[in-house]
Design an enzyme around this catalytic site. Structure first.
Site, PDB file in Angstrom:
ATOM      1  N   GLY A   1       0.769  -1.243   0.000  1.00  0.00           N
ATOM      2  CA  GLY A   1       0.000   0.000   0.000  1.00  0.00           C
ATOM      3  C   GLY A   1       0.798   1.290   0.000  1.00  0.00           C
TER       4      GLY A   1
ATOM      5  N   ILE B   1      12.785  12.039   0.583  1.00  0.00           N
ATOM      6  CA  ILE B   1      11.418  11.613   0.307  1.00  0.00           C
ATOM      7  C   ILE B   1      11.286  11.498  -1.212  1.00  0.00           C
ATOM      8  CG2 ILE B   1       8.978  12.226   0.549  1.00  0.00           C
ATOM      9  CD1 ILE B   1      10.454  11.511   3.202  1.00  0.00           C
TER      10      ILE B   1
ATOM     11  N   PRO C   1       6.796  12.253  -2.665  1.00  0.00           N
ATOM     12  CA  PRO C   1       6.188  13.100  -1.636  1.00  0.00           C
ATOM     13  C   PRO C   1       4.698  12.831  -1.422  1.00  0.00           C
ATOM     14  CG  PRO C   1       7.505  14.415  -3.159  1.00  0.00           C
ATOM     15  CD  PRO C   1       7.460  13.032  -3.719  1.00  0.00           C
ATOM     16  N   LYS C   2       4.011  12.532  -2.503  1.00  0.00           N
ATOM     17  CA  LYS C   2       2.561  12.351  -2.384  1.00  0.00           C
ATOM     18  C   LYS C   2       2.214  11.074  -1.607  1.00  0.00           C
ATOM     19  CE  LYS C   2      -1.440  13.043  -5.323  1.00  0.00           C
ATOM     20  NZ  LYS C   2      -1.778  13.620  -6.634  1.00  0.00           N
ATOM     21  N   THR C   3       2.805   9.966  -2.011  1.00  0.00           N
ATOM     22  CA  THR C   3       2.477   8.722  -1.319  1.00  0.00           C
ATOM     23  C   THR C   3       3.109   8.695   0.075  1.00  0.00           C
ATOM     24  OG1 THR C   3       4.334   7.595  -2.381  1.00  0.00           O
ATOM     25  CG2 THR C   3       2.193   7.395  -3.441  1.00  0.00           C
TER      26      THR C   3
ATOM     27  N   GLN D   1       1.333   7.995   3.590  1.00  0.00           N
ATOM     28  CA  GLN D   1       1.800   6.984   4.536  1.00  0.00           C
ATOM     29  C   GLN D   1       1.864   7.540   5.953  1.00  0.00           C
ATOM     30  OE1 GLN D   1       5.454   5.211   3.188  1.00  0.00           O
ATOM     31  NE2 GLN D   1       5.154   3.394   4.435  1.00  0.00           N
TER      32      GLN D   1
ATOM     33  N   GLY E   1      13.413   5.353   5.476  1.00  0.00           N
ATOM     34  CA  GLY E   1      12.234   4.535   5.776  1.00  0.00           C
ATOM     35  C   GLY E   1      11.185   5.304   6.545  1.00  0.00           C
TER      36      GLY E   1
ATOM     37  N   GLY F   1       7.471   3.768   6.999  1.00  0.00           N
ATOM     38  CA  GLY F   1       6.267   3.030   7.398  1.00  0.00           C
ATOM     39  C   GLY F   1       6.104   2.921   8.896  1.00  0.00           C
ATOM     40  N   GLU F   2       7.185   2.655   9.610  1.00  0.00           N
ATOM     41  CA  GLU F   2       7.071   2.428  11.050  1.00  0.00           C
ATOM     42  C   GLU F   2       7.000   3.745  11.821  1.00  0.00           C
ATOM     43  OE1 GLU F   2       6.802  -0.858  11.099  1.00  0.00           O
ATOM     44  OE2 GLU F   2       7.730  -1.030   9.114  1.00  0.00           O
TER      45      GLU F   2
END
Lengths: 212, 327, 763
Positions: C493, C654, C657-659, C663, C727, C729-730
């Site tokens: 995703g 980055i 930038p949009k996704t 996130q 990174g 996501g976390e």
């Protein structure tokens, strides 16, 4: 279960007590878990001589994305399962199967409904629109475009439901304010958390005066 | 889900006959609760009688009351001009329930008939006297945070999950039902029942009766009513506690009051003693606080729901403040 | 034939240098798979129509511990359309069921994974014990309801707090004293005891469940006796390929795993689970492709969860706000058969400049299924305790919590004794303060109101390792300038394809609409799991390497054709301008078509691997985040409304930038769930969850989520990897829950130390 049991025992004892009771009710050391009695009874009823009749399918006529369809379905088949498993219209998603997430949202006669709780036999003569049916050829529906523009999704799994719901939300007149949109879109869960972007997409389509 | 026979009823009489001929048959309207329960094997009727073809969708004003057809959709009622004007409390309560999609499917009759959302009722691996009489009440000494504090029994401490019904009981609604012997009217407060020793019975409707309509008498509450629902997230969740409050205020004095609570009992819980305590008093927070205390008399908490004894009166006060325009 | 080389206009040269050779800025780009996702054309695991498909439904145990006494499957077998009722009594033997001590998943957890249909042992409630396979889903579901199972029950243990005394040190800690799970000490042992300000508290995080919107699904298809294809919802196609090759004792190349689209996962696809093997067994047994989709309830019991964790923290400080000591201990759940561990206490060791720190990590085996990493694993749990405690100590000494944190800012990693590769948290403090309106915050709780509502501000920080694994990308460039890449990585995703296209475009100058990145297939070049915020850091460099390799080929080709300008050129000097190739600072130029024609080729291709380098031994590499929350709390009804969130991230470059912003918004939303709504409640008398669907287990809905403002420091960390990414996501979720809990405290003066903060805890 022991009906005369006091509620006033200390918590821990109570806990053990009720556990013992439950075990007692299920024959001391062996707990017998069977199919729920309701199901077993009904199964018996159905599986006897009426077996062949019971499993006959029922014809249903309905329109899906503008195309007339004649289907033969079991009465227990949901619109969601028939769309996905029989008609290969997999754009409509199964997220919970219990009406708790909105991923399966489709339009029936122009209203947004949950296809997972809709029996197909009950859709006789109705017009069903799914995510596959809202673009005009290659031209995306304004809501689809707005979702791309505002990044109203991540994994994409709730997206068809959000889009179908968003279109209806505007048509219903429930997209007048941001707060309204949030409230009336709350039946569509997005675990990736694209909510603010989804709201932006709906606002844009609303303000653009777009209707489905 | 088991296989079942499916039949479309063309008249209410036909539906009643079908119910009379098969005690294991159920009526299906929107299906939002029944289909869910059938998927989970909690209910397994061998015949479904579809009443969607019946002409029961109308909302109309007649002789000092508004009649809402049993098949009127929840969303239809919530957005209906007449309802919004005369009974905004009902509209508000409806919109507090479920989601827009479910409200587009669920009927008024089905909303009244919906079953409890008790975890133990829903899980066939756990004991539940409502689902399997005699198997025990899993909630009594289990995870009963969501459960009742009024009118419970050792057999069942489940709550009725509806929001709409809380408004209807407050508004003195009547349920018109059809049965083999003709029609009868059931005051809303008597429609649902307390669990007692028969928790499997949610209400006083006979197995072969069906709801035709709900009637709400005209009242003077439209200016001062409020439905407040407290839940674990901002929307799309069942009530921890909800309150329907309606006031008829003359100047600053309360002439009439209606109060009901959700999330606290096996039935929509009308608070008549608290209503009495409001009448003739000024519409102030102090009055409301006193009424709220009276409202909670007789409440009994279980291990995980004691908070309802405190949250309940607070929500009553807040709902009344909103109804009175004090917020 | 036109001349291959010519001199462009001088002014044009300047523009080109700016546009193409200063390739620092990544622009927002619409998701490359957006159209597929908004039209319903994106295919997820259960959506491949194979001929002759059969459907399997799993029956779970109804006890938490014991043995299966008998299974009566007669009624189910007789039911129309049922093809097989499979259990340990009749399942074919799985050749590779691992001997004890080995685990099929990567990275490994210690212990013995659950072997579905292996024996009659019940080790957790709702453990899959029977599969009913039928010709339709409805028939399989009905068949499953007819199976009658008898058990011999044994006393189970599922309650973390009640059994905390049995908690133990993880085997990984015993093996490796430097493991994140091992006991840790630095500084003075009893420093806390003698600190001028002493604070101590316990925190509890309930069991949380990933609950991605897509139910875990697999289609298992034996294309030949020893050739298996799975359309499987996983976070690693190569992991899955390896595991099932091993499990079925067939060559890896005979196993194909397809996971083109994954409908969210948040960690629960990092392990191969029993239901996958069940589907593969069933497919073998009925000799048809078998589709198996878990129910929402089964998502709570069969594919992992974030373990309930108890923590105790002691913080010692001076009255001026200097940390003296932090002692932090935790106990997390695991199953009775696998040791699941996570890095709950790692940031306590390195986030602040405390001279003395001790951590004690313990696990408690219970009669539950095995947990699995859930977004911000461990760190998110630990941050709830650490960042709440920092707020509590700041309050105790009457200090602004940001000032308190800044007073204990570390310029190097105090745990590893290494410099940070990069750390830009000061920028985050400044920007976050400004954006949330921190100046409106009062030090004393309960002082700010908006009508009846109490207003509070809070913040929390987070960190996660800038992980990087080796990854390989195959890239192909045709004469029209279409760049097509392949890699086995999945996209659950975040927008992996989009990010990789942006990296490739940024590296080559090829427009994004001429670049395609194919992923989610084990037949593509190797990549690890999409987990641990490692994808852009790992696959990004491989994309970079492949693009540079292609450019080298082009330079060589051009030079070989006698263009002297190209002989000394480096990949970095070369960029595309539409179909033309341009050299930096040189007036040399050619078109791709001509170059390919001269060399008589249709396309060029390359396969490149990129690996972590030795910088990892010299620097401590971490991404950092900081979340600010403004909440309203109703004093009488206990309702909390998050009114605004500001997320600041120091995540390196980055690239999309949009996704990336999405996130962060998603992480904050997950954090709202952690803080306010999510709780998998178990009735320990039965060892069975009672909140186990999306009606009872509350994930945030639209109405729960406010505007979320995202700020990226966006400075590259080129020590971490050549893309400069650390990174995201976390860190998007780590620190959000304490930020909200701290804001609730600031609003009300009430400190909630057991999540979620539901209305009942605030009245």
């Amino acid at each position: 279960m022991d009906k005369n049991k006091s509620n006033k025992k200390p918590e821990k004892e109570d806990h053990q007590e009720s556990r013992r009771d439950f075990l007692k009710a299920s024959s001391i050391l062996t707990a017998i878990a069977v199919a729920p009695a309701t199901v077993a009874k009904a199964a018996e009823y159905n599986l006897g001589e009426k077996i062949s009749a019971a499993f006959e399918t029922t014809p249903v006529n309905l329109t899906i994305n503008g195309a007339k369809k004649q289907l033969a379905v079991e009465p227990r088949s949901t619109l969601l399962d028939v769309l996905r498993e029989q008609l290969n219209l997999t754009g409509t998603k199964k997220g919970c199967d219990y009406g708790q997430c909105g991923a399966c949202t489709v339009h029936v006669n122009g209203q947004r409904v949950l296809s997972c709780l809709s029996l197909v036999v009950m859709q006789e003569g109705k017009e069903v629109t799914t995510i596959e049916g809202i673009a005009k050829g290659d031209e995306l529906h304004p809501m689809q475009k707005a979702f791309i523009k505002h990044d109203g999704f991540q994994c994409g799994y709730c997206t068809p439901g959000q889009i179908m719901s968003g279109i209806a939300c505007i048509n219903e007149g429930h997209a007048e304010t941001k707060e309204d949109i949030k409230e009336f879109m709350s039946g569509n869960i997005c675990r990736c958390g694209a909510y603010p972007n989804i709201v932006k997409a709906i606002q844009e389509v609303k303000n653009g005066g777009q209707k489905s | 889900m088991i296989q079942f026979q499916y039949e479309r009823a063309s008249t209410a009489q036909a539906a009643v006959n079908a119910l009379t001929n098969n005690s294991n048959a159920k009526i299906i309207a929107g299906g939002t609760n029944l289909v869910d329960l059938m998927k989970r094997n909690v209910m397994a009727p061998n015949k479904l009688i579809d009443i969607n073809a019946l002409p029961l969708r109308e909302i109309r004003q007649q002789d000092g009351k508004i009649s809402i057809g049993a098949m009127a959709l929840n969303s239809q009622v919530a957005d209906d001009k007449l309802i919004m004007e005369k009974h905004p409390l009902l509209s508000q309560a409806l919109n507090a329930g479920a989601s827009a999609q479910i409200r587009n499917m669920a009927s008024v009759g089905g909303n009244i008939m919906q079953r409890t959302r008790c975890h133990y009722f829903y899980d066939t691996a756990l004991p539940c006297n409502k689902r399997e009489p005699g198997s025990g009440c899993g909630a009594l000494e289990g995870m009963n945070r969501m459960h009742a504090v009024f009118g419970t029994s050792e057999q069942c401490i489940a709550v009725h999950p509806s929001d709409m019904c809380i408004a209807l009981v407050a508004l003195d609604a009547t349920v018109l039902v059809a049965g083999p012997k003709g029609e009868r009217r059931i005051p809303f407060e008597e429609f649902h029942r307390l669990p007692g020793n028969q928790p499997e019975k949610d209400n006083t409707l006979q197995n072969n009766e069906m709801i035709l309509s709900v009637e709400i008498p005209d009242n003077a509450f439209s200016k001062n009513s409020h439905y407040m629902k407290i839940r674990d997230r901002a929307s799309y969740a069942f009530a921890l506690v909800s309150v329907a409050a309606a006031l008829n205020i003359d100047g600053k004095v309360i002439k009439e009051a209606r109060l009901a609570m959700g999330g606290v009992a096996h039935k929509p819980w009308r608070l008549k003693e608290a209503e009495k305590a409001l009448v003739g008093k000024p519409a102030t927070e102090e009055t409301f606080r006193q009424a709220a205390e009276i409202a909670m008399q007789g409440a009994k908490a279980y291990k995980h729901n004691a908070f309802k004894l405190k949250l309940g009166p607070n929500v009553i006060v807040e709902a009344l403040k909103n109804a009175a325009g004090l917020v | 034939m036109p001349l291959a080389w010519y001199s462009p206009q001088p002014e044009r040269q300047e523009i080109m240098n700016e546009a193409f050779f200063d390739k620092k800025e990544y622009k927002p780009l619409d998701r490359v798979d957006g159209r597929l996702k908004v039209t319903g054309a994106a295919k997820y695991s259960a959506e491949y129509p194979l001929p002759n498909m059969a459907f399997a439904v799993l029956v779970g145990s109804r006890i938490a511990k014991g043995t299966i006494k008998s299974i009566d499957s007669k009624a189910a077998e007789r039911a129309p359309g049922v093809l097989a009722v499979i259990s340990h009594l009749n399942a074919i033997k799985v050749p590779g069921y691992q001997p004890k001590g080995e685990h099929p998943s990567e990275p490994s957890t210690n212990g013995q994974p659950l072997r579905v249909f292996f024996d009659n042992k019940i080790v957790s409630n709702d453990q899959p014990i029977v599969a009913v396979v039928a010709t339709s889903l409805e028939k399989a579901q009905f068949g499953a309801s007819l199976v009658k199972i008898q058990y011999t029950k044994e006393q189970h243990k599922t309650d973390l707090e009640a059994n905390a005394g049995d908690a133990k040190l993880a085997a990984s800690a015993k093996k490796n004293p430097k493991s994140p799970t091992a006991d840790y000490e630095r500084g003075q042992k009893d420093a806390f005891e003698s600190a001028p300000v002493k604070f101590e508290a316990e925190y509890v995080l309930p069991t949380e469940v990933h609950n991605p919107m897509e139910l875990q699904s697999i289609i298992a298809h034996w294309e030949a006796d020893n050739k298996l294809t799975v359309y499987d919802k996983v976070q690693g196609t190569k992991m899955t390929q390896k595991n099932f090759a091993k499990e079925w004792n067939i060559p890896e190349e005979n196993v194909k795993c397809i996971a083109t689209f994954v409908g969210g996962a948040f960690g629960n696809g990092l392990h191969n689970w029993p239901h996958e093997t069940a589907a593969i067994i069933a497919a073998k047994q009925v000799k048809r492709p078998v589709k198996l989709v878990l129910t929402r309830e089964q998502m709570f019991t069969m594919v992992g969860y974030r373990p309930r964790t108890w923590q105790k923290i002691q913080v010692g400080a001076t009255k001026e706000g200097k940390l003296v000591a932090i002692n932090h201990q935790s106990i997390g759940q695991t199953s009775s058969y696998e040791e699941f561990t996570e890095s709950t206490l790692m940031q306590t060791r390195m986030m602040y400049a405390s001279p003395s720190v001790s951590t004690r990590y313990r696990i408690l085996p219970l009669n539950l299924a095995t947990p699995i990493w859930m977004r911000g694993p461990g760190e998110a749990t630990g941050a709830f305790a650490l960042e709440s405690a920092m707020d509590e100590v700041a309050h105790a000494i009457g200090m602004d919590p940001i000032d308190f944190r800044l007073a204990n800012y570390t310029e190097s990693d105090p745990d590893k004794n290494m410099p940070w590769s990069t750390k830009y948290m000061r920028e985050c403090y400044e920007e976050g303060k400004k954006r949330i309106g921190w100046e409106n915050r009062k030090l004393k709780p309960g002082e700010v109101r908006d009508g009846e509502w109490l207003v509070g501000y809070g913040m929390g920080t987070g960190t996660f390792g800038a992980n990087r694994n080796s990854a390989t990308v195959h890239a192909e460039l045709d004469k029209e300038g279409n760049l097509v890449m392949h890699c086995a990585i999945t996209d659950i995703g975040p927008g992996t394809g989009t990010a990789m296209v942006q990296i490739a475009s940024n590296t080559t100058g090829i427009p994004t609409d001429k670049i395609t990145f194919h992923l989610g297939n084990s037949e593509f070049p190797n990549a690890g799991l999409q987990g641990g915020s490692s994808t852009v850091n790992s696959v990004g460099p491989a994309v970079l390497a492949a693009c540079n390799a292609l450019k080298e080929q082009l330079i060589t080709m051009a030079a070989a054709k006698g263009n002297s300008a190209f002989t000394s050129a480096k990949p970095d000097d070369l960029m595309f301008d539409k179909s033309e190739l341009q050299l930096a600072g040189k007036s040399a130029k050619t078109t791709l078509a001509d170059l390919f024609k001269q060399n008589n080729i249709e396309k060029i291709e390359t396969t490149n691997e990129s690996k972590p380098d030795e910088n990892r031994n010299k620097y401590s590499m971490n991404a950092f985040s900081m979340h600010f929350a403004m909440v309203h709390v109703h004093p009488f009804t206990g309702q909390v409304r998050v009114k605004k969130i500001v997320c600041c991230a120091d995540a390196g470059t980055i690239v999309s930038p949009k996704t990336a912003e999405s996130q962060m918004i998603g992480g904050a939303t997950g954090g709202i769930g952690m803080a306010l709504t999510e709780d998998a409640v178990m009735d320990h008398r039965f060892g069975r969850y009672v909140t186990k669907d999306l009606g009872d287990y509350h994930v945030p809905v639209h109405a729960d989520v406010p505007d979320i403002d995202v700020y990226f420091v966006n400075k590259p960390d080129l020590l971490a990897d050549p893309v400069g990414s650390k990174g995201l996501g976390e860190i998007a979720i780590i620190g959000v829950a304490p930020a909200i809990a701290n804001a609730v405290f600031n609003a009300t003066g009430k400190r909630v130390r057991e999540l979620p903060i539901t209305p009942d805890k605030l009245i």
